[in-house]
Enzyme design. Structure first.
Site, PDB file in Angstrom:
ATOM      1  N   GLU A  99       0.797  -1.223   0.000  1.00 12.86           N
ATOM      2  CA  GLU A  99       0.000   0.000   0.000  1.00 12.86           C
ATOM      3  C   GLU A  99       0.834   1.279   0.000  1.00 12.86           C
ATOM      4  OE1 GLU A  99      -3.192   0.478  -0.339  1.00 12.86           O
ATOM      5  OE2 GLU A  99      -3.768  -1.650  -0.381  1.00 12.86           O
ATOM      6  N   SER A 487     -53.693 -25.205  37.131  1.00 14.47           N
ATOM      7  CA  SER A 487     -53.315 -25.839  38.399  1.00 14.47           C
ATOM      8  C   SER A 487     -51.851 -25.654  38.762  1.00 14.47           C
ATOM      9  CB  SER A 487     -53.641 -27.341  38.346  1.00 14.47           C
ATOM     10  OG  SER A 487     -55.042 -27.538  38.256  1.00 14.47           O
TER      11      SER A 487
END
Length: 799
Positions: A99, A487
Site C-alpha cells: 500500500e 393448576s
C-alpha cells in the site's frame, strides 16, 4: 506639455524588468489569495488535532456464555480493536509493502507518487486519483466521503499532514489496520482474521498476512470465496512487493507462494436468539444504541450452551408432536412432476439443499407413491423414502387448519391416501443424515410454546426458548407472555396454607360446591379433571392429584389476600384476581415468574431475582454493570420444604408421574386451563428449576385431552433428563425444624390400632398430631363448616 503627455513620457522611462516584477507581484498576490481562499474553504470543517488523539472506532459488542464462548454480537461495523503490539510484524510489513512502500519516510504524502499519478491521470483525462499513502487512506476512511473530487483530495492531503504531526507511525498503522474494510463484513485486521481463517490475529502466518494485505484495495474482487484465482495472484503480488522492500527473502516468498491457504469462516452457531434479544433490549434501554452497537462492550451472561441447545431441540420436538396429534394440514403446495422436471423459480427450496431447510424442517418433493411408501427428493439432490409407519399420524386430517375440532380420521390409510406425486411436504431424516434416504413426514407446528431453566440457588437463567422459531416470531413467550397457569398455580395456595399452620395431613373436603354471583346472575361450580369428587382427603392428596373443588375450599378458608401476598413475596408481579377463581389459576402470569417462584421452594425459602447478565465491561475493561446477589427469605425453610415434599409426590404418584423415570429427587406440578387452552409443567431439582408452557398465541384449544401432563410434561421430562446428566445428584435439604411422624390419612391424626391407611408424613415441629382420633372424620362435618362460615353459597366478584 500637458499632464497626460508627462505621464506617458514617465511611463516610457520604466524598464521592461520593472513591469515584469510588478506584474509578477500582483499575480502572486492574487494567486496566494486564491490558494489561501481555497485552503480556507477546504479546511474550515476539518477535524482538530484532538480528534486524532481521541480516535474511537466503531467496535463489535460481544455476548459470552457462562463458559466464555461467544454466543452473539451487536455491531454496525464488525470490528475488534487490536493494538499494534499484538499484530505480527509480517502483517504490518505486508500492508506497507503493497500500500505505501515509503510509509516510514514521507510526511503523510508521497510527492514522487503524487507526481507520477498526476501525469498518468492528465494523459488519460481522468480525475486526480491514486498514489494515496496509508495516512491519506486513513484520513479518508475516518473523516471524508468516498467521492472522487479535487476538493476531497485537498482535504485528504491536509488531514494526512496534520495526522503525521500529532501521531507516530506506529499509531497511524495501528489505526489503519483496525479501521479499513477487508470484505465479507469484516472491519479491521482482527475481524478479517476470524472471517477468513477463524483464528486470532497473533497466529497469522506469512502467506496469510500477505493475502489479507492484498484485500483492502478491492475486497470483493480479491475474495477467495468469490474469485480464488484472483485472490491467489494478489497474494503473490504482495509477497513480491515484500521482497522488493527488503522485508523478506526470495526463498521466504517462494515458500509462502507454494503454501495453500485453508480458508475457514468463523461460524457463530445461531443459538439462544430469544435470550440474546432480551439482553439486547435491556442494554439499549440502559446504555443507548450507540454504545451497544459501536462501543465494543463485553457482555458476560448466565447462559449454559448445552442446556440452551437442549431447550431449543426438546421444545421444537415436543411442539411438533403436539401439532401432529392435532392433525395433518396437507402438503405445502403442488407442482406437476415429470421425468424432465425442473424446479420452478417460485419454489427455490426445491432447487438446492440449503434453501430446503425452513423453520428446522426440510422441504421435499414427492416423486412417487406406492402402497407402502412415498419417494422424496430434497433440494434436487438427496433422494429418500417415507414409509407408511412414518406418515401414519397424517391419517388424522384437519378440514379447517385453524380448528383442531374439525379433524377427521381416515381408516385403513395407505401413502396414496395421504400424498400425491408433485406434493411439496416437510420432512426430517430419521437419523439426522440427509444421505441416509430414510425420512419422516413432518409439519411446521402452528402451536407455540416456551421453556425457561434457571439455577434456583442463584437465579441465573441458564436456558431460554421463547418460541418454536425466532425467525418465525420474535415474541418472547418465556418472559413477555402472560397466560393462565391453571393448576400450576396451586402450590402457592398450599404454601400459604402451610404458612398459616395447616399441614400436609390436614383434611379438606373434595365435594361439589356452588358459588353464585347475584349481580351477574351467574353460577360457578368448580369440577375436578376426572368429573368426579373424592370426599375427605389430605392436603397432600389434594395437591398430588390436583383436586379443584378441594383447592377452592382451601382458598376460601385461608383467604385470597393471603395467597396474593405470598405470590408477590415469591416474585410474581403480574396482577392477580382477588376472588376464588385464583384457586384454579385464572390470573395470567409469565413463565419466568412462575418458574422463579417454584425455585423458592427448592432453595429453602430463599428468593433471588432471575437474571441473565453477570457482568458488562466497556472497551477499556471498566465495569459498567455487575449482578449483585440480593437473596431474600420469602418463606420459612420449613414451609418451603413441606411444599417441596408434597410436590415430590406429584411426580412419584400424581399428575407428573411421567417424569419419575428420570430417577432423581424432583418436584413439580402440571397446569391445564379450561378448554385445554394452556398446558404447563413447572418443576425442579435442587440445582435446576424449569418451566414449560404450550399453547396458541391467540387463545384457543390445543385439542381434547392436551393437558399439562400430555403436552408440556414430555418436553420438561426430556429436557431435565438430559440436562441433569452432567450435574451431580442432589437431594432437597431437610431443615432442622422438620419432624416426621406416622399419621392415619383418613383422620389426619396419629394412627390407632384399627387404622388401615397409615403413612409417614412430614411436619413443621410443633404441628405434628399429638393424639389419636377418637373416630374417623365425617364428611358432613365439612358441609357444616362450609355452611357456618360461608352460608349455603359464596359470592364471587368475577369468575
Amino acid at each position: 506639455m500637458n499632464t497626460f503627455q508627462k505621464f506617458f513620457a514617465g511611463f516610457r522611462t520604466w524598464s521592461w524588468l520593472r513591469m515584469i516584477l510588478v506584474s509578477s507581484l500582483v499575480l502572486g498576490c492574487i494567486g496566494t489569495g486564491t490558494v489561501l481562499g481555497v485552503l480556507w474553504v477546504a479546511t474550515r470543517d476539518l477535524p482538530t488535532f484532538d480528534s486524532f488523539q481521541d480516535y474511537q472506532p466503531s467496535l463489535v459488542s460481544r455476548v459470552y456464555a457462562d463458559n466464555g464462548e461467544i454466543i452473539g454480537q451487536f455491531f454496525i461495523e464488525r470490528r475488534l480493536y487490536t493494538p499494534i503490539a499484538q499484530i505480527p510484524k509480517s502483517m504490518t510489513q505486508a500492508i506497507v509493502a503493497v500500500e505505501d512502500t515509503r510509509f516510514l519516510e514521507h510526511p503523510g504524502l508521497d510527492i514522487v507518487g503524487i507526481g507520477r499519478a498526476a501525469w498518468t491521470n492528465l494523459k488519460k483525462g481522468g480525475r486526480f486519483q491514486g498514489a494515496s499513502t496509508i495516512t491519506q487512506q486513513l484520513a479518508r476512511a475516518l473523516f471524508l466521503s468516498p467521492e472522487r473530487t479535487y476538493t476531497r483530495k485537498i482535504k485528504e492531503l491536509i488531514l494526512a499532514i496534520k495526522m503525521e504531526w500529532v501521531l507516530t507511525k506506529d499509531q497511524i498503522l495501528e489505526m489503519y489496520l483496525n479501521q479499513i474494510y477487508f470484505g465479507h463484513g469484516a472491519y479491521g485486521i482482527a475481524a478479517a482474521t476470524l472471517t477468513y481463517f477463524d483464528k486470532s490475529v497473533t497466529e497469522l502466518s506469512l502467506p496469510e498476512a500477505a493475502f489479507l494485505a492484498g484485500l483492502p484495495k478491492a475486497p470483493n474482487t480479491y475474495s477467495p470465496y468469490r474469485n480464488p484465482e484472483l485472490a491467489k495472484s494478489r497474494k503473490e503480488l504482495v509477497l513480491h512487493r515484500m521482497v522488493e522492500a527488503g522485508f523478506i527473502s526470495e526463498e521466504e516468498a517462494q515458500t509462502a507462494i507454494e503454501k495453500t491457504l485453508n480458508y475457514h469462516r468463523q461460524s457463530l452457531e445461531q443459538i439462544a436468539s430469544y435470550f440474546i434479544e432480551d439482553i439486547r433490549q435491556h442494554l439499549v434501554e440502559r446504555y443507548g444504541e450507540s454504545l451497544v452497537y459501536k462501543g465494543g462492550l463485553q457482555i458476560y451472561t448466565t447462559l449454559n450452551i448445552r442446556m440452551q441447545k437442549l431447550a431449543e431441540e426438546t421444545l421444537q420436538r415436543g411442539l411438533r408432536q403436539v401439532d401432529k396429534r392435532q392433525g395433518w394440514r396437507g402438503p405445502l403446495g403442488h407442482v406437476e412432476f415429470t421425468k424432465d422436471f425442473v424446479p420452478p423459480d417460485e419454489y427455490p427450496e426445491l432447487q438446492n439443499p440449503r434453501a430446503a431447510m425452513v423453520h428446522g424442517l426440510y422441504r421435499g418433493l414427492v416423486t412417487n407413491v406406492s402402497k407402502q411408501s412415498a419417494d422424496i427428493l430434497i433440494g434436487n439432490t438427496y433422494k429418500g423414502a417415507i414409509t407408511l409407519k412414518d406418515m401414519q399420524w397424517a391419517e388424522r386430517r384437519l378440514k379447517d387448519v385453524n380448528d383442531v375440532g374439525t379433524a377427521i380420521v381416515q381408516k385403513d390409510v395407505t401413502p396414496r391416501h395421504i400424498l400425491k406425486i408433485g406434493d411439496i411436504v416437510e420432512v426430517l431424516p430419521k437419523n439426522g443424515n440427509l444421505e441416509s434416504g430414510s425420512f419422516v413426514l413432518e409439519q411446521t407446528p402452528l402451536v407455540e410454546g416456551s421453556l425457561l431453566a434457571l439455577d434456583p440457588r442463584t437465579g441465573a437463567v441458564q436456558a431460554m426458548a421463547g418460541g418454536y422459531d425466532f425467525a418465525r416470531s420474535q415474541f418472547n413467550r418465556a418472559v413477555a407472555a402472560r397466560r393462565q397457569p391453571g393448576s400450576a398455580f396451586k402450590p402457592l395456595i398450599y404454601a400459604t396454607a402451610l404458612q398459616q399452620g395447616l399441614t400436609p395431613a390436614t383434611l379438606i373436603l373434595d365435594a361439589p360446591v356452588v358459588y353464585e354471583d347475584e349481580e351477574l346472575d351467574r353460577v360457578w361450580k368448580p369440577e375436578n379433571y376426572e368429573k368426579r369428587f373424592y370426599g375427605t382427603i389430605t392436603l397432600r392428596e389434594a395437591l398430588r392429584h390436583s383436586r379443584n373443588a378441594a383447592t377452592v375450599r382451601l382458598l376460601e378458608q385461608i383467604g385470597v389476600t393471603a395467597v396474593v401476598n405470598v405470590a408477590n413475596n415469591l416474585g410474581i408481579q403480574s396482577p392477580l384476581s382477588q376472588d376464588l377463581s385464583l384457586a384454579l389459576g385464572s390470573s395470567s402470569v409469565t413463565l419466568q415468574e412462575l418458574t422463579s417462584a417454584y425455585g423458592v421452594f427448592s432453595n429453602q425459602g430463599m428468593w433471588l431475582q432471575p437474571y441473565q447478565i453477570t457482568l458488562v465491561k466497556d472497551v477499556n475493561g471498566e465495569i459498567l454493570e455487575q449482578h449483585l446477589f440480593e437473596p431474600r427469605q420469602a418463606m420459612s425453610q420449613e414451609n418451603a420444604y413441606l411444599t417441596t415434599n408434597m410436590l415430590m409426590d406429584v411426580i412419584q404418584s400424581g399428575t407428573g408421574r411421567r417424569a419419575k423415570r428420570i430417577g432423581r429427587p424432583l418436584a413439580g406440578k402440571t397446569g391445564t386451563t379450561n378448554g385445554y387452552n394452556d398446558a404447563w409443567f413447572v418443576g425442579y431439582a435442587p440445582n435446576v428449576a424449569t418451566g414449560v408452557w404450550v399453547g396458541f398465541d391467540s387463545v384457543r384449544t390445543l385439542g381434547r385431552l392436551e393437558s399439562g401432563a400430555h403436552a408440556a410434561l414430555p418436553i420438561w421430562t426430556e429436557f431435565m433428563e438430559q440436562s441433569l446428566q452432567n450435574l451431580p445428584v442432589m437431594t432437597f435439604t431437610i431443615p432442622e425444624g422438620i419432624q416426621f411422624a406416622q399419621v392415619d390419612t383418613t383422620t389426619g391424626d396419629l394412627p390407632t390400632k384399627t387404622s388401615r391407611h397409615i403413612s409417614t408424613e412430614v411436619f413443621r415441629k410443633g404441628t405434628e398430631p399429638g393424639k389419636s382420633a377418637d373416630q374417623k372424620a365425617n364428611p358432613m362435618d365439612f358441609f357444616e363448616f362450609d355452611r357456618m362460615n360461608s352460608g349455603t353459597s359464596s359470592q364471587l366478584s368475577s369468575f
